[in-house]
Motif scaffolding. Structure first.
Motif, PDB file in Angstrom:
ATOM      1  N   MET A  70       0.714  40.404 100.797  1.00  0.00           N
ATOM      2  CA  MET A  70       1.417  39.591  99.700  1.00  0.00           C
ATOM      3  C   MET A  70       2.855  39.562 100.178  1.00  0.00           C
ATOM      4  O   MET A  70       4.033  39.901  99.582  1.00  0.00           O
ATOM      5  N   GLY A  71       3.131  38.974 101.573  1.00  0.00           N
ATOM      6  CA  GLY A  71       4.318  38.974 102.002  1.00  0.00           C
ATOM      7  C   GLY A  71       5.360  37.822 101.382  1.00  0.00           C
ATOM      8  O   GLY A  71       6.483  38.023 101.137  1.00  0.00           O
ATOM      9  N   SER A  72       4.665  36.783 100.778  1.00  0.00           N
ATOM     10  CA  SER A  72       5.377  35.700 100.313  1.00  0.00           C
ATOM     11  C   SER A  72       5.569  35.516  98.838  1.00  0.00           C
ATOM     12  O   SER A  72       5.146  34.763  98.012  1.00  0.00           O
ATOM     13  N   SER A  73       5.938  36.908  98.331  1.00  0.00           N
ATOM     14  CA  SER A  73       6.161  36.862  96.913  1.00  0.00           C
ATOM     15  C   SER A  73       7.617  37.304  96.422  1.00  0.00           C
ATOM     16  O   SER A  73       8.158  37.729  96.986  1.00  0.00           O
ATOM     17  N   VAL A  74       8.033  36.964  95.353  1.00  0.00           N
ATOM     18  CA  VAL A  74       9.523  37.211  94.706  1.00  0.00           C
ATOM     19  C   VAL A  74       9.178  38.078  93.539  1.00  0.00           C
ATOM     20  O   VAL A  74       8.309  37.928  92.554  1.00  0.00           O
ATOM     21  N   THR A  75      10.057  39.172  93.581  1.00  0.00           N
ATOM     22  CA  THR A  75      10.294  39.886  92.154  1.00  0.00           C
ATOM     23  C   THR A  75      10.615  39.232  90.972  1.00  0.00           C
ATOM     24  O   THR A  75      11.914  38.541  91.141  1.00  0.00           O
ATOM     25  N   LEU A  76      10.119  39.257  89.921  1.00  0.00           N
ATOM     26  CA  LEU A  76      10.459  38.739  88.493  1.00  0.00           C
ATOM     27  C   LEU A  76      11.340  39.677  87.788  1.00  0.00           C
ATOM     28  O   LEU A  76      12.553  39.319  87.402  1.00  0.00           O
ATOM     29  N   PHE A  77      10.733  40.980  87.813  1.00  0.00           N
ATOM     30  CA  PHE A  77      11.532  41.838  86.866  1.00  0.00           C
ATOM     31  C   PHE A  77      10.895  43.350  87.040  1.00  0.00           C
ATOM     32  O   PHE A  77       9.919  43.333  87.850  1.00  0.00           O
ATOM     33  N   LYS A  78      11.557  44.308  86.729  1.00  0.00           N
ATOM     34  CA  LYS A  78      11.008  45.713  86.797  1.00  0.00           C
ATOM     35  C   LYS A  78      11.055  46.349  85.671  1.00  0.00           C
ATOM     36  O   LYS A  78      12.021  46.481  84.708  1.00  0.00           O
ATOM     37  N   ALA A  79       9.947  46.980  85.031  1.00  0.00           N
ATOM     38  CA  ALA A  79       9.674  47.850  83.997  1.00  0.00           C
ATOM     39  C   ALA A  79       8.730  48.956  84.306  1.00  0.00           C
ATOM     40  O   ALA A  79       7.844  48.788  84.946  1.00  0.00           O
ATOM     41  N   PHE A  80       9.170  49.981  83.503  1.00  0.00           N
ATOM     42  CA  PHE A  80       8.458  51.295  83.782  1.00  0.00           C
ATOM     43  C   PHE A  80       8.123  51.647  85.226  1.00  0.00           C
ATOM     44  O   PHE A  80       7.290  52.217  85.713  1.00  0.00           O
ATOM     45  N   ASP A  81       9.331  51.246  85.822  1.00  0.00           N
ATOM     46  CA  ASP A  81       9.356  51.759  87.528  1.00  0.00           C
ATOM     47  C   ASP A  81       8.197  50.692  88.297  1.00  0.00           C
ATOM     48  O   ASP A  81       7.933  50.916  89.335  1.00  0.00           O
ATOM     49  N   ILE A  82       7.835  49.814  87.672  1.00  0.00           N
ATOM     50  CA  ILE A  82       7.074  48.950  88.325  1.00  0.00           C
ATOM     51  C   ILE A  82       7.468  47.509  88.501  1.00  0.00           C
ATOM     52  O   ILE A  82       7.830  46.805  87.601  1.00  0.00           O
ATOM     53  N   GLU A  83       7.641  47.119  89.684  1.00  0.00           N
ATOM     54  CA  GLU A  83       8.153  45.849  90.208  1.00  0.00           C
ATOM     55  C   GLU A  83       6.966  44.768  89.862  1.00  0.00           C
ATOM     56  O   GLU A  83       5.754  44.753  90.211  1.00  0.00           O
ATOM     57  N   VAL A  84       7.338  43.575  89.025  1.00  0.00           N
ATOM     58  CA  VAL A  84       6.437  42.652  88.975  1.00  0.00           C
ATOM     59  C   VAL A  84       6.815  41.427  89.580  1.00  0.00           C
ATOM     60  O   VAL A  84       7.826  40.913  89.640  1.00  0.00           O
ATOM     61  N   ARG A  85       5.761  41.073  90.638  1.00  0.00           N
ATOM     62  CA  ARG A  85       6.049  39.988  91.800  1.00  0.00           C
ATOM     63  C   ARG A  85       5.024  38.750  91.191  1.00  0.00           C
ATOM     64  O   ARG A  85       4.079  38.983  90.766  1.00  0.00           O
ATOM     65  N   ILE A  86       5.661  37.699  91.959  1.00  0.00           N
ATOM     66  CA  ILE A  86       4.837  36.488  91.727  1.00  0.00           C
ATOM     67  C   ILE A  86       4.759  35.903  93.070  1.00  0.00           C
ATOM     68  O   ILE A  86       5.782  35.994  93.956  1.00  0.00           O
ATOM     69  N   HIS A  87       3.420  35.497  93.383  1.00  0.00           N
ATOM     70  CA  HIS A  87       3.121  34.887  94.710  1.00  0.00           C
ATOM     71  C   HIS A  87       3.445  33.452  94.520  1.00  0.00           C
ATOM     72  O   HIS A  87       3.420  32.657  93.721  1.00  0.00           O
ATOM     73  N   TRP A  88       4.045  32.709  95.799  1.00  0.00           N
ATOM     74  CA  TRP A  88       4.387  31.375  95.709  1.00  0.00           C
ATOM     75  C   TRP A  88       3.457  30.560  95.170  1.00  0.00           C
ATOM     76  O   TRP A  88       3.362  29.498  94.549  1.00  0.00           O
ATOM     77  N   SER A  89       2.244  30.862  95.708  1.00  0.00           N
ATOM     78  CA  SER A  89       0.885  29.889  95.345  1.00  0.00           C
ATOM     79  C   SER A  89       0.635  29.752  93.983  1.00  0.00           C
ATOM     80  O   SER A  89      -0.105  29.102  93.164  1.00  0.00           O
ATOM     81  N   PHE A  90       1.557  30.661  92.885  1.00  0.00           N
ATOM     82  CA  PHE A  90       1.513  30.471  91.680  1.00  0.00           C
ATOM     83  C   PHE A  90       1.877  29.189  91.232  1.00  0.00           C
ATOM     84  O   PHE A  90       1.561  28.792  89.961  1.00  0.00           O
ATOM     85  N   VAL A  91       2.659  28.447  91.851  1.00  0.00           N
ATOM     86  CA  VAL A  91       3.126  26.837  91.407  1.00  0.00           C
ATOM     87  C   VAL A  91       2.033  26.148  91.337  1.00  0.00           C
ATOM     88  O   VAL A  91       1.749  25.541  90.318  1.00  0.00           O
ATOM     89  N   LEU A  92       1.067  26.415  92.374  1.00  0.00           N
ATOM     90  CA  LEU A  92      -0.068  25.483  92.049  1.00  0.00           C
ATOM     91  C   LEU A  92      -0.846  25.552  90.830  1.00  0.00           C
ATOM     92  O   LEU A  92      -1.342  24.581  90.250  1.00  0.00           O
ATOM     93  N   ILE A  93      -0.904  26.686  90.210  1.00  0.00           N
ATOM     94  CA  ILE A  93      -1.510  26.768  88.778  1.00  0.00           C
ATOM     95  C   ILE A  93      -0.724  26.332  87.823  1.00  0.00           C
ATOM     96  O   ILE A  93      -1.401  25.637  86.826  1.00  0.00           O
TER      97      ILE A  93
END
Ligand SMILES: [Zn+2]
Length: 394
Positions: free
Chosen positions: A1-24
């Motif tokens: 999962m190298g090409s993902s960015v972090t959206l936010f962090k909650a309960f000590d968990i980083e929520v990341r989104i993969h670039w290919s998400f744009v496709l959807i």
């Protein structure tokens, strides 16, 4: 999962989104083709996809929070076009823990659907119209057109569908994990995994058929993910079962050589060219274990300082090295290497160092014992080179 960015962090968990998400999102923009205003239609479609992924994220938090309850760390959740992945630092020890972690995700979707249903009944004016098959069919047909009621029906329907789909026994999807955990109550973990992977692959074949007949690329991707993911997880489970039978002290090399804090790096060069040993325990003059000179540190020292570098200046300090007791099994050692990203584990009885176990030792042990178990020609040892957190899909 190298090409993902972090959206936010909650309960000590980083929520990341993969670039290919744009496709959807692009796919979403074409969801509502018959809208009166094409721009509104496109924005509505994108909104639906974004809300769908809010639900997927909540689904993953369902898994993650139950895992945390069982003291399993969840470093991140990653959102991909085909769904979400909650990365668990390790697999649960007990079948019932896996059962609750796996089932929590789909349950979240059923709870969301249940919570939105009263709103749908209210806005859809369904309480005044009788709720029969015709009304439901009309609602489903209208889902693609922009509107509050249509949005609510979309969310209720997709959450119910997500919940049911994820509960299909297609290991490593949630339903497959539920199946494995229930099987593991009666038979061994390895056998339960083998059965679950077999059933999962049958499901993958059905999904692939569905994907081909329906020309549905998501189904084909999911079928591929189930086929490959199930196989590699079975190999991990089989490898661990082998490692669980061997104690740390049994895997230690008898004639390992030590280095001393007073020595220089050229002494290690002399040793390394005359033996297979690649990582050396470093002792002080009183014989106490104070660090490890790894091959990587040795090469670094030679390059940056030269053969006259003092070992004590370039070694890894003992505190940085994960340690285990001699009577712990190699599955524990492997887990230590994976969670601490260290290729060396110190085997200690109290403060006394008995020896070092390296990733190379583990691979060698696996090749010797694993070959006996699984027969020749298996490449399962490659999984040992990449100890990594396993995941629960969404
Ligand atoms: Zn899930």
């Amino acid at each position: 999962m190298g090409s993902s960015v972090t959206l936010f962090k909650a309960f000590d968990i980083e929520v990341r989104i993969h670039w290919s998400f744009v496709l959807i999102l692009v796919y979403g923009a074409f969801y509502s083709p018959n809208a009166a205003n094409p721009l509104i239609g496109a924005l509505y479609g994108i909104l639906l996809i974004l809300l769908l992924f809010v639900c997927v994220t909540l689904h993953e938090f369902g898994h993650a929070l139950v895992a945390q309850h069982f003291k399993i760390k969840v470093p991140h959740i990653t959102l991909l076009p085909i769904g979400g992945v909650a990365s668990l630092e390790r697999m649960p020890d007990k079948p019932l823990q896996e059962f609750f972690i796996a089932i929590a995700g789909p349950l979240v979707n059923f709870v969301i659907a249940g919570a939105l249903l009263p709103l749908l009944l209210l806005f859809g004016d369904l309480l005044n119209n009788s709720l029969n098959l015709n009304t439901i069919q009309r609602m489903l047909a209208q889902m693609q057109a922009p509107g509050v009621t249509n949005l609510l029906s979309y969310l209720v329907v997709t959450n119910v569908a997500l919940g049911i789909f994820n509960l299909l026994p297609a290991f490593p999807m949630d339903g497959g994990r539920v199946l494995r955990s229930l099987l593991a109550l009666g038979i061994s973990y390895v056998d339960a995994t083998r059965v679950a992977v077999f059933v999962g692959r049958l499901m993958a074949a059905l999904f692939a058929l569905w994907g081909i007949v329906d020309v549905n690329i998501f189904m084909l991707l999911i079928a591929f993910f189930i086929y490959v993911g199930g196989g590699s997880e079975r190999e991990v489970v089989e490898s661990k079962a082998v490692l669980r039978n061997i104690l740390a002290e049994q895997a230690l090399t008898n004639n390992a050589v030590n280095l001393y804090t007073s020595e220089r790096v050229d002494r290690a060069v002399e040793l390394i060219t005359n033996s297979y040993q690649t990582d050396y325990p470093v002792l002080d003059l009183a014989g106490r274990f104070v660090g490890v000179l790894t091959r990587a540190r040795l090469i670094y020292a030679l390059k940056e300082i030269g053969p006259e570098a003092r070992i004590v200046d370039v070694m890894l300090k003992a505190e940085e090295i994960p340690a285990c007791a001699p009577n712990q099994d190699l599955a524990v050692v492997w887990e230590l290497m994976a969670t601490s990203a260290s290729r060396v584990v110190a085997v200690k009885r109290g403060p006394e160092l008995l020896g070092l176990l390296t990733l190379d030792d583990m691979t060698e042990v696996f090749q010797v014992y694993g070959a006996k178990l699984a027969g020749p020609g298996r490449a399962a040892a490659t999984t040992l080179y990449q100890p990594k957190p396993e995941g629960v899909d969404g």
